[in-house]
Design a protein around this motif. Sequence first.
Motif, PDB file in Angstrom:
ATOM      1  N   SER A   1      -7.821  -8.005   5.983  1.00 36.95           N
ATOM      2  CA  SER A   1      -6.957  -9.237   5.684  1.00 36.95           C
ATOM      3  C   SER A   1      -6.488  -8.419   4.960  1.00 36.95           C
ATOM      4  CB  SER A   1      -8.240 -10.067   5.703  1.00 36.95           C
ATOM      5  OG  SER A   1      -8.523  -9.373   4.516  1.00 36.95           O
ATOM      6  N   ILE A   2      -7.033  -7.562   3.862  1.00 41.77           N
ATOM      7  CA  ILE A   2      -6.526  -6.967   2.634  1.00 41.77           C
ATOM      8  C   ILE A   2      -5.045  -6.242   3.075  1.00 41.77           C
ATOM      9  CG2 ILE A   2      -6.557  -5.840   0.188  1.00 41.77           C
ATOM     10  CD1 ILE A   2      -9.171  -6.361   0.848  1.00 41.77           C
ATOM     11  N   ALA A   3      -4.947  -5.625   3.647  1.00 43.66           N
ATOM     12  CA  ALA A   3      -3.962  -4.555   3.810  1.00 43.66           C
ATOM     13  C   ALA A   3      -2.267  -5.582   4.973  1.00 43.66           C
ATOM     14  CB  ALA A   3      -3.959  -3.405   5.306  1.00 43.66           C
ATOM     15  N   ARG A   4      -2.860  -6.684   5.459  1.00 50.37           N
ATOM     16  CA  ARG A   4      -2.699  -7.911   5.942  1.00 50.37           C
ATOM     17  C   ARG A   4      -1.459  -8.483   5.068  1.00 50.37           C
ATOM     18  NH1 ARG A   4      -4.998 -10.711   9.880  1.00 50.37           N
ATOM     19  NH2 ARG A   4      -3.834  -8.816  11.839  1.00 50.37           N
ATOM     20  N   LYS A   5      -2.399  -8.785   3.931  1.00 52.22           N
ATOM     21  CA  LYS A   5      -1.875  -9.561   2.561  1.00 52.22           C
ATOM     22  C   LYS A   5      -0.728  -8.626   2.175  1.00 52.22           C
ATOM     23  CE  LYS A   5      -5.649 -12.696   2.355  1.00 52.22           C
ATOM     24  NZ  LYS A   5      -7.366 -13.220   1.133  1.00 52.22           N
ATOM     25  N   VAL A   6      -1.138  -7.362   1.602  1.00 49.07           N
ATOM     26  CA  VAL A   6      -0.424  -6.030   1.127  1.00 49.07           C
ATOM     27  C   VAL A   6       1.004  -6.530   2.024  1.00 49.07           C
ATOM     28  CG1 VAL A   6       0.066  -4.120   0.624  1.00 49.07           C
ATOM     29  CG2 VAL A   6      -1.992  -5.181   0.051  1.00 49.07           C
ATOM     30  N   ALA A   7       0.975  -6.145   3.283  1.00 49.00           N
ATOM     31  CA  ALA A   7       1.593  -5.824   4.009  1.00 49.00           C
ATOM     32  C   ALA A   7       3.244  -7.401   3.723  1.00 49.00           C
ATOM     33  CB  ALA A   7       1.880  -5.424   5.645  1.00 49.00           C
ATOM     34  N   THR A   8       2.509  -8.174   4.246  1.00 43.04           N
ATOM     35  CA  THR A   8       3.054  -9.661   4.294  1.00 43.04           C
ATOM     36  C   THR A   8       3.283 -10.158   2.709  1.00 43.04           C
ATOM     37  OG1 THR A   8       0.957 -10.758   5.796  1.00 43.04           O
ATOM     38  CG2 THR A   8       2.707 -12.469   4.401  1.00 43.04           C
ATOM     39  N   THR A   9       2.765  -9.986   1.347  1.00 46.88           N
ATOM     40  CA  THR A   9       3.526 -10.048  -0.088  1.00 46.88           C
ATOM     41  C   THR A   9       4.695  -8.634   0.611  1.00 46.88           C
ATOM     42  OG1 THR A   9       1.112 -10.469  -0.416  1.00 46.88           O
ATOM     43  CG2 THR A   9       3.083  -9.387  -2.330  1.00 46.88           C
ATOM     44  N   SER A  10       4.257  -7.509   0.631  1.00 50.58           N
ATOM     45  CA  SER A  10       5.369  -6.615   0.493  1.00 50.58           C
ATOM     46  C   SER A  10       6.688  -6.908   1.474  1.00 50.58           C
ATOM     47  CB  SER A  10       4.909  -5.287   1.351  1.00 50.58           C
ATOM     48  OG  SER A  10       3.760  -5.028   0.397  1.00 50.58           O
ATOM     49  N   VAL A  11       6.690  -7.866   2.297  1.00 46.71           N
ATOM     50  CA  VAL A  11       7.647  -7.917   3.375  1.00 46.71           C
ATOM     51  C   VAL A  11       8.505  -8.976   2.577  1.00 46.71           C
ATOM     52  CG1 VAL A  11       8.399  -9.305   5.267  1.00 46.71           C
ATOM     53  CG2 VAL A  11       6.850  -6.545   5.669  1.00 46.71           C
ATOM     54  N   LEU A  12       7.211 -10.367   2.146  1.00 50.16           N
ATOM     55  CA  LEU A  12       8.319 -11.435   1.147  1.00 50.16           C
ATOM     56  C   LEU A  12       9.204 -10.973   0.434  1.00 50.16           C
ATOM     57  CD1 LEU A  12       5.316 -13.953   1.738  1.00 50.16           C
ATOM     58  CD2 LEU A  12       7.614 -14.312   2.664  1.00 50.16           C
ATOM     59  N   LEU A  13       8.277 -10.393  -0.796  1.00 48.87           N
ATOM     60  CA  LEU A  13       8.800  -9.210  -1.989  1.00 48.87           C
ATOM     61  C   LEU A  13      10.499  -9.139  -2.086  1.00 48.87           C
ATOM     62  CD1 LEU A  13       5.993  -8.364  -3.782  1.00 48.87           C
ATOM     63  CD2 LEU A  13       7.586 -10.224  -4.291  1.00 48.87           C
ATOM     64  N   MET A  14       9.723  -8.169  -0.597  1.00 50.90           N
ATOM     65  CA  MET A  14      11.505  -7.208  -0.138  1.00 50.90           C
ATOM     66  C   MET A  14      12.318  -8.005   0.333  1.00 50.90           C
ATOM     67  SD  MET A  14      10.134  -4.151   2.009  1.00 50.90           S
ATOM     68  CE  MET A  14      11.365  -4.151   2.697  1.00 50.90           C
ATOM     69  N   ALA A  15      12.230  -9.258   1.427  1.00 52.70           N
ATOM     70  CA  ALA A  15      13.012 -10.256   1.711  1.00 52.70           C
ATOM     71  C   ALA A  15      13.686 -11.088   0.057  1.00 52.70           C
ATOM     72  CB  ALA A  15      12.496 -11.824   2.667  1.00 52.70           C
ATOM     73  N   VAL A  16      12.894 -11.012  -0.960  1.00 52.64           N
ATOM     74  CA  VAL A  16      13.389 -12.392  -1.433  1.00 52.64           C
ATOM     75  C   VAL A  16      14.551 -11.390  -2.669  1.00 52.64           C
ATOM     76  CG1 VAL A  16      12.834 -13.126  -3.939  1.00 52.64           C
ATOM     77  CG2 VAL A  16      11.408 -13.561  -1.870  1.00 52.64           C
ATOM     78  N   SER A  17      13.912 -10.168  -2.582  1.00 53.56           N
ATOM     79  CA  SER A  17      14.855  -8.718  -3.144  1.00 53.56           C
ATOM     80  C   SER A  17      16.619  -8.521  -2.567  1.00 53.56           C
ATOM     81  CB  SER A  17      14.164  -7.312  -3.266  1.00 53.56           C
ATOM     82  OG  SER A  17      13.060  -8.362  -3.980  1.00 53.56           O
ATOM     83  N   LEU A  18      16.196  -8.533  -1.364  1.00 52.58           N
ATOM     84  CA  LEU A  18      17.735  -8.505  -0.433  1.00 52.58           C
ATOM     85  C   LEU A  18      18.188  -9.863  -0.360  1.00 52.58           C
ATOM     86  CD1 LEU A  18      16.284  -7.574   2.569  1.00 52.58           C
ATOM     87  CD2 LEU A  18      17.852  -5.260   1.120  1.00 52.58           C
ATOM     88  N   ALA A  19      17.559 -11.526  -0.475  1.00 48.86           N
ATOM     89  CA  ALA A  19      18.400 -12.249  -0.581  1.00 48.86           C
ATOM     90  C   ALA A  19      18.889 -12.749  -1.897  1.00 48.86           C
ATOM     91  CB  ALA A  19      17.347 -13.531  -0.531  1.00 48.86           C
ATOM     92  N   LEU A  20      18.445 -12.323  -2.979  1.00 47.61           N
ATOM     93  CA  LEU A  20      18.104 -11.844  -4.505  1.00 47.61           C
ATOM     94  C   LEU A  20      20.144 -11.198  -4.373  1.00 47.61           C
ATOM     95  CD1 LEU A  20      15.554 -12.628  -6.600  1.00 47.61           C
ATOM     96  CD2 LEU A  20      16.976 -14.032  -6.544  1.00 47.61           C
ATOM     97  N   ILE A  21      19.437 -10.023  -3.933  1.00 50.52           N
ATOM     98  CA  ILE A  21      21.537  -9.158  -3.678  1.00 50.52           C
ATOM     99  C   ILE A  21      22.302  -9.988  -3.449  1.00 50.52           C
ATOM    100  CG2 ILE A  21      21.399  -6.501  -2.978  1.00 50.52           C
ATOM    101  CD1 ILE A  21      18.673  -5.295  -3.628  1.00 50.52           C
ATOM    102  N   VAL A  22      21.603 -10.247  -2.029  1.00 47.04           N
ATOM    103  CA  VAL A  22      23.426 -10.499  -1.152  1.00 47.04           C
ATOM    104  C   VAL A  22      24.076 -11.580  -1.585  1.00 47.04           C
ATOM    105  CG1 VAL A  22      23.704 -11.589   1.483  1.00 47.04           C
ATOM    106  CG2 VAL A  22      22.660  -9.695   1.311  1.00 47.04           C
ATOM    107  N   GLY A  23      22.834 -12.341  -2.330  1.00 47.46           N
ATOM    108  CA  GLY A  23      23.552 -13.886  -2.991  1.00 47.46           C
ATOM    109  C   GLY A  23      24.388 -13.000  -4.441  1.00 47.46           C
TER     110      GLY A  23
END
Length: 146
Positions: free
Chosen positions: A9-31
């Motif tokens: 569950s910690i690995a899942r949380k880290v992976a989920t958080t990483s994916v969300l941060l990457m998605a937000v980062s990509l959205a900011l870059i694209v915007g």
Amino acid sequence: MSASTRSGSIARKVATTSVLLMAVSLALIVGSLSLLAGEQTRQRNLQWAEDRAQAVADTVDAFDLTSRQQVERLFSNFKTYFPEGLKRSDDGKALVHGAQSLEGHFIEVDRFAQATGGVATVFVREGDDFRRIATRYDKLARNYLS
């Protein structure tokens, strides 16, 4: 709970958080890139419009200069028909050449029209306005305005 469940569950949380941060980062870059591209497009369109407006202004200036030069050339030709020069009558209401009033006098404007294919109009100033005293405007019908 076992250590593997907690670590999963910690690995899942880290992976989920990483994916969300990457998605937000990509959205900011694209915007940001979209805004930058939109601004560059707006600037290019503005520059294009300014260039077109300048081209139109340059064309109008060239046409104006050419027209002025042509009028000056034609006027130089037209004034040769009045070797004694033109002056106002004693009462100031007429334009005269020698002793001849030009009011309704079409000989010179006819000669000019035949020589140049153009139209000549003679005006006399009346205050802040001008009054037409002789013109040739219709070759075929030979209609005159005075």
